[in-house]
Write a protein that holds these residues in place. Structure first.
Motif, short mmCIF file in Angstrom:
data_model
loop_
_atom_site.label_atom_id
_atom_site.label_comp_id
_atom_site.label_asym_id
_atom_site.label_seq_id
_atom_site.Cartn_x
_atom_site.Cartn_y
_atom_site.Cartn_z
N ALA A 43 0.84 -1.23 -0.04
CA ALA A 43 -0.10 -0.03 0.09
C ALA A 43 0.85 1.26 0.02
CB ALA A 43 -0.83 -0.08 1.28
N VAL A 44 1.88 1.32 0.72
CA VAL A 44 2.77 2.26 0.76
C VAL A 44 3.55 2.59 -0.55
CG1 VAL A 44 5.07 3.03 2.04
CG2 VAL A 44 3.24 2.39 3.47
N TYR A 45 3.89 1.45 -1.11
CA TYR A 45 4.61 1.44 -2.60
C TYR A 45 3.54 2.19 -3.46
CZ TYR A 45 6.16 -0.28 -6.87
OH TYR A 45 6.80 -0.33 -8.24
N ALA A 46 2.50 1.64 -3.52
CA ALA A 46 1.34 2.39 -4.36
C ALA A 46 1.31 3.97 -3.95
CB ALA A 46 0.01 1.65 -4.27
N ALA A 47 1.16 4.36 -2.73
CA ALA A 47 0.93 5.69 -2.47
C ALA A 47 2.01 6.58 -2.84
CB ALA A 47 0.90 5.61 -0.83
N ILE A 48 3.55 5.94 -2.91
CA ILE A 48 4.48 6.62 -3.31
C ILE A 48 4.23 6.90 -4.83
CG2 ILE A 48 7.05 6.51 -3.85
CD1 ILE A 48 7.11 4.82 -1.24
N TYR A 49 3.91 6.14 -5.45
CA TYR A 49 3.43 6.10 -7.06
C TYR A 49 2.38 7.12 -7.05
CZ TYR A 49 7.18 3.27 -9.04
OH TYR A 49 8.43 3.09 -9.38
N ASP A 81 -8.02 -1.78 -1.65
CA ASP A 81 -8.57 -0.61 -1.51
C ASP A 81 -8.09 0.12 -0.54
OD1 ASP A 81 -10.65 -0.77 -3.67
OD2 ASP A 81 -11.66 -2.21 -2.48
N VAL A 82 -7.81 1.30 -0.64
CA VAL A 82 -6.63 2.00 0.29
C VAL A 82 -7.19 3.44 0.63
CG1 VAL A 82 -4.50 2.86 0.79
CG2 VAL A 82 -4.88 0.57 -0.31
N LEU A 83 -7.33 3.99 1.78
CA LEU A 83 -7.44 5.40 2.07
C LEU A 83 -6.29 6.23 2.16
CD1 LEU A 83 -10.58 5.19 4.57
CD2 LEU A 83 -10.53 5.44 2.19
N LEU A 84 -5.99 7.23 1.32
CA LEU A 84 -5.06 7.98 1.73
C LEU A 84 -5.49 9.47 2.13
CD1 LEU A 84 -3.29 7.56 -2.10
CD2 LEU A 84 -3.00 6.40 0.12
N GLY A 85 -4.51 10.09 3.15
CA GLY A 85 -4.86 11.25 3.77
C GLY A 85 -3.80 12.45 3.36
N PHE A 116 -5.57 -0.05 -5.71
CA PHE A 116 -4.21 -0.23 -6.26
C PHE A 116 -4.24 -1.69 -6.78
CE2 PHE A 116 -2.97 3.16 -3.36
CZ PHE A 116 -2.86 4.38 -4.41
N VAL A 117 -3.50 -2.01 -7.50
CA VAL A 117 -3.07 -3.39 -7.98
C VAL A 117 -1.75 -3.44 -8.00
CG1 VAL A 117 -3.39 -5.50 -9.56
CG2 VAL A 117 -5.42 -3.99 -9.46
N VAL A 118 -0.57 -4.16 -7.17
CA VAL A 118 0.51 -4.16 -7.10
C VAL A 118 0.92 -5.64 -7.36
CG1 VAL A 118 2.50 -3.70 -5.69
CG2 VAL A 118 0.58 -2.12 -5.77
N LEU A 119 2.07 -5.93 -8.28
CA LEU A 119 2.78 -6.99 -8.27
C LEU A 119 3.89 -7.08 -7.40
CD1 LEU A 119 3.43 -9.89 -9.55
CD2 LEU A 119 4.19 -8.63 -11.49
N ASN A 120 4.12 -7.97 -6.57
CA ASN A 120 5.23 -8.32 -5.93
C ASN A 120 5.93 -9.49 -6.53
OD1 ASN A 120 7.41 -8.21 -4.13
ND2 ASN A 120 6.30 -9.00 -2.40
N SER A 132 -4.19 1.64 -10.93
CA SER A 132 -4.39 2.66 -9.98
C SER A 132 -5.48 3.58 -10.27
CB SER A 132 -3.03 3.61 -9.78
OG SER A 132 -3.21 4.50 -8.99
N SER A 133 -6.48 3.86 -9.56
CA SER A 133 -7.57 4.61 -9.49
C SER A 133 -7.77 5.34 -8.22
CB SER A 133 -8.70 4.11 -10.29
OG SER A 133 -9.35 2.97 -9.48
N CYS A 134 -8.19 6.53 -8.02
CA CYS A 134 -8.55 7.27 -6.71
C CYS A 134 -9.63 8.31 -7.07
CB CYS A 134 -7.27 8.02 -6.36
SG CYS A 134 -5.85 6.94 -5.84
N THR A 135 -10.52 8.22 -6.01
CA THR A 135 -11.57 8.98 -5.99
C THR A 135 -11.55 9.98 -4.63
OG1 THR A 135 -13.03 7.56 -5.32
CG2 THR A 135 -12.95 8.18 -7.83
N ALA A 136 -11.94 11.16 -4.67
CA ALA A 136 -12.12 11.78 -3.31
C ALA A 136 -13.31 11.16 -2.68
CB ALA A 136 -12.55 13.35 -3.56
N THR A 137 -13.29 11.13 -1.21
CA THR A 137 -14.38 10.48 -0.53
C THR A 137 -14.64 11.27 0.87
OG1 THR A 137 -15.17 8.66 0.53
CG2 THR A 137 -12.77 8.70 0.62
#
Length: 139
Positions: A43-49, A81-85, A116-120, A132-137
Motif C-alpha cells: 500500500a505504501v509503495y502504491a501511495a508513493i507512485y 482498496d486503500v484510504l489516503l490522507g 491499487f493493484v501491485v505485483l510483488n 491505480s484509480s483514486c476518487t475523493a471521499t
C-alpha cells in the motif's frame, strides 16, 4: 535470478505471514489481513507512485487498507482498496511520509479512496504498480 527454493520460501512466507495458510498453489486467491506487514508495504509503495503522478502540492499517505485480496502467480498480486490522507508535507520533498501529519481542518483535509493493484514479483525481486484509480471521499 531467484532460485526455485528461494521463490518457494518467499511464497510460503507471504502465505503464512499474511494469511495463515501453509501452502498456496499458483492461481490461488487469498484474503490476507489488511494490517499484515506485506500488505502495508504494498500500500505504501502504491501511495508513493500516486504522489509521483499527483499535481497536488501536498503529499498523501496511507491511513488505512480497507480491503485486500492476493493472487499467487509469478509473484503475488495485491488488489486492494486503500484510504489516503493529505499531509502537511510538500509533495516530492519528503522521503518518509510516516512523519508527516495529516491536515485536520477544512478545506485542506482531503481523503482519497484508491484501488491499487501491485505485483510483488518474487522472480525479479521487484514491485510493479499494475493499476491505480483514486476518487475523493468523505471516508
Amino acid at each position: 535470478m531467484t532460485s526455485p527454493a528461494t521463490l518457494f520460501s518467499s511464497l510460503l512466507c507471504v502465505c503464512t505471514c499474511a494469511v495463515s495458510v501453509s501452502a498456496a498453489p499458483i492461481g490461488t486467491v487469498l484474503l490476507p489481513r489488511p494490517n499484515a506487514e506485506l500488505v502495508q508495504e504494498m500500500a505504501v509503495y502504491a501511495a508513493i507512485y500516486y504522489n509521483l503522478r499527483s499535481t497536488d502540492e501536498f503529499a498523501y499517505k496511507v491511513t488505512r487498507v480497507v480491503d485486500v485480496q492476493t493472487t499467487i502467480n509469478r509473484g503475488v498480486v495485491y488488489s486492494m482498496d486503500v484510504l489516503l490522507g493529505r499531509t502537511h508535507c510538500p509533495n516530492g520533498r519528503t522521503p518518509n511520509l510516516e512523519s508527516c501529519a495529516l491536515f485536520s481542518s477544512p478545506p485542506e483535509v482531503q481523503t482519497l479512496r484508491c484501488h491499487f493493484v501491485v505485483l510483488n514479483d518474487l522472480l525479479d525481486d521487484q514491485k510493479r504498480l499494475l493499476d491505480s484509480s483514486c476518487t475523493a471521499t468523505t471516508q
